[in-house]
Motif scaffolding. Structure first.
Motif, mmCIF file in Angstrom:
data_model
loop_
_atom_site.group_PDB
_atom_site.id
_atom_site.type_symbol
_atom_site.label_atom_id
_atom_site.label_comp_id
_atom_site.label_asym_id
_atom_site.label_seq_id
_atom_site.Cartn_x
_atom_site.Cartn_y
_atom_site.Cartn_z
ATOM 1 N N TYR A 69 0.851 -1.192 0.000
ATOM 2 C CA TYR A 69 0.000 0.000 0.000
ATOM 3 C C TYR A 69 0.882 1.235 0.000
ATOM 4 C CZ TYR A 69 -3.244 3.593 1.703
ATOM 5 O OH TYR A 69 -3.986 4.735 1.850
ATOM 6 N N LYS A 70 0.793 2.022 -1.067
ATOM 7 C CA LYS A 70 1.582 3.244 -1.224
ATOM 8 C C LYS A 70 3.079 2.994 -0.999
ATOM 9 C CE LYS A 70 -2.091 6.550 -0.154
ATOM 10 N NZ LYS A 70 -2.511 7.695 0.694
ATOM 11 N N GLY A 71 3.572 1.900 -1.564
ATOM 12 C CA GLY A 71 4.997 1.608 -1.535
ATOM 13 C C GLY A 71 5.492 0.889 -0.304
#
Length: 339
Positions: free
Chosen positions: A202-204
């Motif tokens: 999630y988001k890197g």
């Protein structure tokens, strides 16, 4: 493709050729058939060497994999089964094999009520029929709770990981006032302490989301999936539980366990890195090397007054503070007189 899977494809191909009564196969024909089969599975040129096929035939003839295939050469160049009814898929099993398979079926039956195993019901029934299952009760009982909230999500999560699909999850943690939307790349499903978690990108960054806090799941077809190629054993190797930090290094946790509980900790280590530092009549001092997370604290607290954390100091202080708070809670507890 793994070498084991390659070998299985070759054995299956050779078996198909050797039992074909309407065509004669030379060694070169068998090599071509295996190469074509691997090309069909892999989608790229994959030449199988003469030595590889010769070794495969030798392995099929031997007891190595239980085949003992009756492979013969006739007219000095063609290969076939001397028994026209033989196939590596028709291997007979002895009484010991049947008992082992029957025990395995009894264990599998304990999973069939989970949604993710519903498709196994027919397979399990076929296994029972084929091995003449005695219908005996299961001797091994696995801990499970079919009423756990969130189990209904396992199917879509499993399929999304398998098919590499991005998901949009409506999620509400225990501490949040409102639900939030997470667009994630699912990587692994993990069960710990009778709860299920999704390990996802999630988001890197890697996150773990509890299935029982998921309210809605949708597949995001437009988003390109990012595969982290996670290996569960490697990913969780430095922790107890499910919470992994990408930046925290594992630390030595040293703790004392009293004599009455030492045998339990010896026979059921808190972590695979566990070792005994010293032991006396009063108890034993153990060491594990792990990341410090919430699950570890809960596990250590679960031993109550039979376990004392020595190091690291910050962990010892947190455990100590929780015990102080617990004592205060008991001291301030007001219980109405029982009638």
């Amino acid at each position: 493709m793994s070498s084991n899977k390659n070998a299985l494809i070759r054995y299956k191909t050779l078996d198909k050729c050797l039992k074909n009564k309407y065509r004669k196969y030379t060694l070169e024909d068998l090599i071509d058939a295996c190469s074509e089969a691997l090309f069909e599975y892999e989608g790229k040129e994959s030449y199988v060497s003469k030595r590889t096929v010769q070794l495969d035939l030798q392995n099929m003839r031997s007891e190595k994999f239980g085949y003992e295939a009756p492979i013969e050469v006739f007219d000095r160049k063609y290969y076939r089964y001397s028994d026209s009814d033989y196939s590596i898929h028709n291997i007979s099993v002895n009484e010991s094999d049947l008992k082992a398979m029957n025990n395995a079926v009894q264990i599998l039956k304990q999973f069939k009520d989970f949604s993710m195993f519903k498709e196994m019901n027919g397979v399990i029934q076929k296994l029972e029929d084929s091995i003449h299952s005695t219908g005996q009760k299961s001797i091994i009982h696995l801990d499970k709770n079919e009423q756990l909230k969130g189990l209904e999500h396992i199917d879509v999560l499993y399929e999304s990981i398998l098919n590499k699909k991005v998901l949009k999850i409506l999620y509400k943690s225990f501490t949040a006032r409102e639900s939030s939307v997470f667009t994630v790349h699912p990587q692994l499903l993990k069960e710990y302490n009778n709860r299920w978690f999704l390990i996802c990108l999630y988001k890197g960054s890697m996150y773990n989301l509890a299935l029982d806090r998921m309210e809605k799941i949708e597949v995001e077809e437009k988003n390109e999936y990012i595969d982290k190629d996670l290996d569960g054993d490697e990913y969780f190797k430095d922790i107890v539980g499910v919470t992994v930090s990408e930046t925290m290094k594992p630390r030595n946790v040293i703790f004392f366990v009293d004599a009455s509980n030492t045998p339990y900790v010896k026979t059921k280590p808190l972590h695979k890195s566990q070792e005994i530092i010293s032991e006396t009549e009063e108890g034993a001092v153990f060491k594990i090397c792990v990341q410090i997370n919430y699950e570890l604290e809960r596990l250590l607290l679960g031993f109550g007054n039979s376990l004392i954390v020595h190091k690291p100091r910050n962990l010892r202080r947190r455990i100590e503070e929780k015990f102080r708070t617990g004592i205060m809670n008991y001291q301030n507890l007001i219980i109405p007189d029982e009638e």
